[in-house]
Design a protein around this motif. Structure first.
Motif, PDB file in Angstrom:
ATOM      1  N   GLY A 159       1.098  -1.424  -0.153  1.00 12.76           N
ATOM      2  CA  GLY A 159      -0.182   0.132  -0.429  1.00 12.76           C
ATOM      3  C   GLY A 159       0.959   1.129  -0.035  1.00 12.76           C
ATOM      4  N   GLU A 160       2.091   1.185   0.925  1.00  8.49           N
ATOM      5  CA  GLU A 160       2.760   2.109   0.401  1.00  8.49           C
ATOM      6  C   GLU A 160       3.615   2.670  -0.839  1.00  8.49           C
ATOM      7  OE1 GLU A 160       4.274   5.613   2.408  1.00  8.49           O
ATOM      8  OE2 GLU A 160       2.966   4.635   3.364  1.00  8.49           O
ATOM      9  N   ILE A 161       4.039   1.475  -1.609  1.00 11.94           N
ATOM     10  CA  ILE A 161       4.243   1.623  -2.536  1.00 11.94           C
ATOM     11  C   ILE A 161       4.048   1.988  -4.154  1.00 11.94           C
ATOM     12  CG2 ILE A 161       5.316  -0.006  -4.282  1.00 11.94           C
ATOM     13  CD1 ILE A 161       6.335  -1.844  -2.069  1.00 11.94           C
ATOM     14  N   PHE A 162       2.226   1.789  -3.644  1.00 12.25           N
ATOM     15  CA  PHE A 162       1.239   2.350  -4.134  1.00 12.25           C
ATOM     16  C   PHE A 162       1.175   4.022  -4.235  1.00 12.25           C
ATOM     17  CE2 PHE A 162       0.037  -1.839  -4.799  1.00 12.25           C
ATOM     18  CZ  PHE A 162       1.450  -2.083  -6.593  1.00 12.25           C
ATOM     19  N   ARG A 163       0.975   4.039  -2.693  1.00 18.90           N
ATOM     20  CA  ARG A 163       0.695   5.664  -2.129  1.00 18.90           C
ATOM     21  C   ARG A 163       1.710   6.303  -2.799  1.00 18.90           C
ATOM     22  NH1 ARG A 163      -1.708   2.831   1.818  1.00 18.90           N
ATOM     23  NH2 ARG A 163       0.111   2.902   2.858  1.00 18.90           N
ATOM     24  N   ASN A 164       3.112   5.918  -2.742  1.00 24.91           N
ATOM     25  CA  ASN A 164       4.263   6.354  -3.096  1.00 24.91           C
ATOM     26  C   ASN A 164       4.264   6.634  -4.969  1.00 24.91           C
ATOM     27  OD1 ASN A 164       4.934   7.110  -0.302  1.00 24.91           O
ATOM     28  ND2 ASN A 164       6.648   5.284  -0.611  1.00 24.91           N
ATOM     29  N   TYR A 165       4.056   5.562  -5.554  1.00 24.92           N
ATOM     30  CA  TYR A 165       3.617   5.801  -6.481  1.00 24.92           C
ATOM     31  C   TYR A 165       2.533   6.415  -7.736  1.00 24.92           C
ATOM     32  CZ  TYR A 165       2.369   4.124 -11.550  1.00 24.92           C
ATOM     33  OH  TYR A 165       2.236   4.038 -13.103  1.00 24.92           O
ATOM     34  N   LEU A 166       1.633   6.678  -6.609  1.00 23.39           N
ATOM     35  CA  LEU A 166       0.336   7.566  -7.195  1.00 23.39           C
ATOM     36  C   LEU A 166       1.349   9.572  -6.779  1.00 23.39           C
ATOM     37  CD1 LEU A 166      -2.945   5.028  -6.089  1.00 23.39           C
ATOM     38  CD2 LEU A 166      -2.308   6.367  -8.294  1.00 23.39           C
ATOM     39  N   GLN A 167       1.650   9.341  -5.569  1.00 26.52           N
ATOM     40  CA  GLN A 167       2.086  10.952  -5.443  1.00 26.52           C
ATOM     41  C   GLN A 167       2.681  11.300  -6.699  1.00 26.52           C
ATOM     42  OE1 GLN A 167       3.537  10.217  -1.210  1.00 26.52           O
ATOM     43  NE2 GLN A 167       1.131  11.068  -0.209  1.00 26.52           N
ATOM     44  N   GLU A 168       4.336  10.322  -7.567  1.00 22.82           N
ATOM     45  CA  GLU A 168       5.116  10.464  -7.967  1.00 22.82           C
ATOM     46  C   GLU A 168       4.657  10.470  -8.926  1.00 22.82           C
ATOM     47  OE1 GLU A 168       8.053   8.021  -8.494  1.00 22.82           O
ATOM     48  OE2 GLU A 168       8.200   7.768  -5.760  1.00 22.82           O
ATOM     49  N   LEU A 169       3.448  10.441  -9.548  1.00 22.56           N
ATOM     50  CA  LEU A 169       2.782  10.166 -10.342  1.00 22.56           C
ATOM     51  C   LEU A 169       2.295  11.751 -10.861  1.00 22.56           C
ATOM     52  CD1 LEU A 169       0.893   7.146 -11.987  1.00 22.56           C
ATOM     53  CD2 LEU A 169       1.994   8.642 -13.648  1.00 22.56           C
ATOM     54  N   ALA A 171       2.352  14.088  -8.885  1.00 21.88           N
ATOM     55  CA  ALA A 171       3.258  15.149  -9.129  1.00 21.88           C
ATOM     56  C   ALA A 171       4.339  15.542 -10.300  1.00 21.88           C
ATOM     57  CB  ALA A 171       4.768  15.275  -7.857  1.00 21.88           C
ATOM     58  N   SER A 172       4.789  14.517 -11.306  1.00 21.46           N
ATOM     59  CA  SER A 172       5.581  14.421 -12.022  1.00 21.46           C
ATOM     60  C   SER A 172       4.798  15.800 -12.804  1.00 21.46           C
ATOM     61  CB  SER A 172       5.564  13.245 -12.416  1.00 21.46           C
ATOM     62  OG  SER A 172       4.362  12.726 -13.057  1.00 21.46           O
ATOM     63  N   ASP A 173       3.130  15.523 -13.176  1.00 26.15           N
ATOM     64  CA  ASP A 173       2.379  15.761 -14.265  1.00 26.15           C
ATOM     65  C   ASP A 173       1.905  16.887 -13.721  1.00 26.15           C
ATOM     66  OD1 ASP A 173       0.698  14.575 -13.745  1.00 26.15           O
ATOM     67  OD2 ASP A 173       0.979  13.472 -15.699  1.00 26.15           O
ATOM     68  N   MET A 174       1.501  17.110 -12.874  1.00 22.76           N
ATOM     69  CA  MET A 174       0.621  17.725 -11.959  1.00 22.76           C
ATOM     70  C   MET A 174      -0.726  17.186 -12.591  1.00 22.76           C
ATOM     71  SD  MET A 174       2.639  19.715 -10.190  1.00 22.76           S
ATOM     72  CE  MET A 174       1.757  20.741  -9.787  1.00 22.76           C
ATOM     73  N   ARG A 175      -1.267  16.072 -12.857  1.00 22.82           N
ATOM     74  CA  ARG A 175      -2.403  15.668 -13.236  1.00 22.82           C
ATOM     75  C   ARG A 175      -3.113  14.387 -11.677  1.00 22.82           C
ATOM     76  NH1 ARG A 175      -3.560  13.467 -18.754  1.00 22.82           N
ATOM     77  NH2 ARG A 175      -2.280  12.071 -17.699  1.00 22.82           N
ATOM     78  N   SER A 176      -4.063  14.527 -12.222  1.00 23.65           N
ATOM     79  CA  SER A 176      -4.428  13.878 -11.563  1.00 23.65           C
ATOM     80  C   SER A 176      -4.097  11.748 -11.571  1.00 23.65           C
ATOM     81  CB  SER A 176      -5.787  13.146 -11.593  1.00 23.65           C
ATOM     82  OG  SER A 176      -6.719  12.169 -10.617  1.00 23.65           O
ATOM     83  N   PRO A 177      -4.150  10.905 -11.025  1.00 24.86           N
ATOM     84  CA  PRO A 177      -3.138  10.034 -11.508  1.00 24.86           C
ATOM     85  C   PRO A 177      -4.255   8.819 -12.050  1.00 24.86           C
ATOM     86  CG  PRO A 177      -2.908   9.783  -8.918  1.00 24.86           C
ATOM     87  CD  PRO A 177      -3.710  11.080  -9.591  1.00 24.86           C
ATOM     88  N   PHE A 178      -5.054   9.107 -12.015  1.00 26.69           N
ATOM     89  CA  PHE A 178      -6.662   8.952 -12.570  1.00 26.69           C
ATOM     90  C   PHE A 178      -7.875   9.069 -13.609  1.00 26.69           C
ATOM     91  CE2 PHE A 178      -7.675   7.842  -7.611  1.00 26.69           C
ATOM     92  CZ  PHE A 178      -6.509   6.465  -7.486  1.00 26.69           C
ATOM     93  N   ALA A 179      -6.995  10.286 -14.154  1.00 21.82           N
ATOM     94  CA  ALA A 179      -6.877  10.848 -15.388  1.00 21.82           C
ATOM     95  C   ALA A 179      -6.204  10.096 -16.924  1.00 21.82           C
ATOM     96  CB  ALA A 179      -6.415  12.320 -15.200  1.00 21.82           C
ATOM     97  N   PRO A 180      -7.082  10.285 -17.845  1.00 21.50           N
ATOM     98  CA  PRO A 180      -7.153   8.972 -18.798  1.00 21.50           C
ATOM     99  C   PRO A 180      -5.886   9.307 -19.063  1.00 21.50           C
ATOM    100  CG  PRO A 180      -9.008  10.532 -19.382  1.00 21.50           C
ATOM    101  CD  PRO A 180      -7.944  10.735 -17.950  1.00 21.50           C
ATOM    102  N   LEU A 181      -5.006   8.353 -19.937  1.00 26.16           N
ATOM    103  CA  LEU A 181      -3.341   7.920 -20.103  1.00 26.16           C
ATOM    104  C   LEU A 181      -3.963   8.474 -20.764  1.00 26.16           C
ATOM    105  CD1 LEU A 181      -2.248   4.306 -19.166  1.00 26.16           C
ATOM    106  CD2 LEU A 181      -1.792   7.214 -18.397  1.00 26.16           C
ATOM    107  N   PRO A 182      -2.564   9.134 -21.987  1.00 27.17           N
ATOM    108  CA  PRO A 182      -2.557  10.522 -23.323  1.00 27.17           C
ATOM    109  C   PRO A 182      -2.353   9.419 -24.304  1.00 27.17           C
ATOM    110  CG  PRO A 182      -0.401  11.278 -22.287  1.00 27.17           C
ATOM    111  CD  PRO A 182      -0.852  10.160 -20.884  1.00 27.17           C
TER     112      PRO A 182
END
Length: 182
Positions: A159-169, A171-182
């Motif tokens: 859970g911690e690994i995935f939370r960190n992953y989502l936070q990095e995602l 922060a990287s492009d300032m979008r929601s990690p749940f937004a559709p991929l380009p």
């Protein structure tokens, strides 16, 4: 499906990303220059090892995995588990699914390292997320051998690994990690 299963499934779904690597115009081809080939004639092995080690030391995860396989298999030389573990770990840190599968299995069996079911489970789940087909089955087998406390600990780590992953995602492009991929 229990809460931990839902959490892992969500993490798996979120980690699927479009293929980034391209070889010429065909994204299904792996450029030959990024691989090392250690299944060679005995007289060419020393040169092949040097080339593979050079690629691995510059961060080529496939070369790192190939070196791990070379040192793990004892077909043409004595097995060297510390070297195998080193190279599997290096490739695993870069998300190489097969290296993670092998590393998780080594932790499960206690080959070259003290057996650690929690660590094995976590690494095998990451291998599954990254595309190693048999990793989920192996993680399920490990889970059958774990106590409830061990399984809870492993799922907290995941859970911690995935939370960190989502936070990095995020922060990287300032979008929601749940937004559709380009």
């Amino acid at each position: 499906m229990n809460r931990a299963g839902c959490t892992l499934l969500m993490g798996c779904l979120l980690s699927i990303a479009p293929l980034l690597g391209h070889a010429e115009s065909n994204s299904l081809l792996i450029p030959a220059t990024s691989r090392c080939v250690l299944d060679t004639r005995p007289e060419d092995l020393e040169q092949a090892l040097a080339q593979c080690r050079s690629l691995a030391e510059t961060g080529d995860s496939q070369a790192q995995y190939e070196l791990g396989e070379y040192f793990y298999a004892a077909s043409r030389h004595p097995q060297d588990l510390p070297q195998a573990l080193h190279w599997y770990e290096q490739a695993s840190l870069q998300g190489h699914a097969e290296a993670q599968l092998r590393l998780g299995t080594l932790f499960w069996r206690g080959e070259g390292v003290p057996a650690n079911k929690v660590q094995a489970y976590v690494v095998l789940k990451m291998a599954a997320v990254n595309g190693a087909e048999e990793a989920m089955d192996s993680a399920d087998l490990v889970a059958e051998e774990m106590s409830r406390e061990q399984l809870e600990q492993a799922n907290r780590v995941l859970g911690e690994i995935f939370r960190n992953y989502l936070q990095e995602l995020q922060a990287s492009d300032m979008r929601s990690p749940f937004a559709p991929l380009p």
